[in-house]
Write an enzyme that holds these catalytic residues in place. Sequence first.
Site, PDB file in Angstrom:
ATOM      1  N   ASP A   1       0.851  -1.184   0.000  1.00  0.00           N
ATOM      2  CA  ASP A   1       0.000   0.000   0.000  1.00  0.00           C
ATOM      3  C   ASP A   1       0.894   1.244   0.000  1.00  0.00           C
ATOM      4  OD1 ASP A   1      -2.998   0.975   0.694  1.00  0.00           O
ATOM      5  OD2 ASP A   1      -1.550   2.224   1.764  1.00  0.00           O
ATOM      6  N   ILE A   2       0.588   2.202  -0.880  1.00  0.00           N
ATOM      7  CA  ILE A   2       1.368   3.441  -0.924  1.00  0.00           C
ATOM      8  C   ILE A   2       1.046   4.259   0.325  1.00  0.00           C
ATOM      9  CG2 ILE A   2       1.815   5.576  -2.207  1.00  0.00           C
ATOM     10  CD1 ILE A   2       0.999   4.089  -4.748  1.00  0.00           C
TER      11      ILE A   2
ATOM     12  N   GLU B   1      -4.891   2.421  -4.005  1.00  0.00           N
ATOM     13  CA  GLU B   1      -3.421   2.485  -4.014  1.00  0.00           C
ATOM     14  C   GLU B   1      -2.802   1.189  -3.517  1.00  0.00           C
ATOM     15  OE1 GLU B   1      -4.706   4.408  -0.072  1.00  0.00           O
ATOM     16  OE2 GLU B   1      -5.459   4.179  -2.107  1.00  0.00           O
TER      17      GLU B   1
END
Length: 370
Positions: free
Chosen positions: A247-248, A290
């Site tokens: 996950d960003i 994301e």
Amino acid sequence: MTSRKSSEILREFVEDHQHFFDKTHEKTIYVIGLVSCLCAHISYFFIFHMLNIKEMMYFNIGSIAFYIVALIFVPILKNDKSMLLYLSDLEIIAHAAYATYLLGWKPDFGMFLLLIIPATFLTQGKRFYIPFIVTFISMAIYIYLKFIITDETILKYPLEDAGILRAMHMINVFIGAFVMLFASASYMLQREYMEYQLVSQRETFKNLASIDPLTQLYNRRAMNENIRTIRRECPTTTTSYVIGIGDIDNFKKINDTYGHDIGDKVLVYVANLFISLIPKGGYAARWGGEEFLFVIPEATIKDGVEFTEKIHKSLRAHIFEIEDCEFGVTMTFGVNTGIQTDKIDSVITKADKRLYKGKNNGKNHTEFTD
């Protein structure tokens, strides 16, 4: 990403072959056919000139003029150039009928009345009914000539010399064979082109159904299929595969600060890292928003962590420049392994829990334990 890379190779292959059938090469096919007919009629003109058959000399002068005009129209006609070939078919029918009427059946000009039928059907045009019309005309003329020209018919130009008849016969056989060869080759090329178009369309539809349009990674539905394939193809029941979810970090802040267009660029950049770094046989997907998910076959936790470290290293080394602002991006990963007897959802859920453990433990690293 093996399947995705093979799709790209296939798509490039299709595009390369489509260049062979572009407008320039399409014109070339028509030009070759028309020039061949032109040369044939020039040859016939000299043959009939030597035999002093004036009617056929004049007819061939008209045929030569027709093919010159047809060649002029090849670059002008932008849509259905097949009409030029259909008109050529009618010219060949008229030439064969008139020559047969004047010289009889022995020189074998009547052969073209039959050969033109399959050749016409091999010409793929937009008007499907035209080959049937040409066939009807050719067969009607052939049957009519069979009735009116018999062995007892007094011909205007009876060719009695065996050498001349043999030469005329061989010339007609050669030209007839070329007509069929050209028609067959044109048909095969057009058929191949249609098959390549179908492959291209099939690949496009497949990509629309399985590829995320922004990142060009697999979407969630396709990724589940890929994971099932990897689990099914494990060589033993104890062979493990690795699933990781990344996950960003602080992605919402990036969107809020710089806008969604910049956020999309970040997603594309991260996706390209997955594409370039994923080990052979592995797959990566945009799991949602994301979030990214990857799977590596016949791998251990160590292999999964090593892959995520490559992602970490690449992201830490990259700076995004937006006007006067610069910012970096980090990711947090959760990695887990599974075997054939494990439920895929359970393996993914455990990796997801490790991801959120990583989020709570400072982000920007990979969690691989509970």
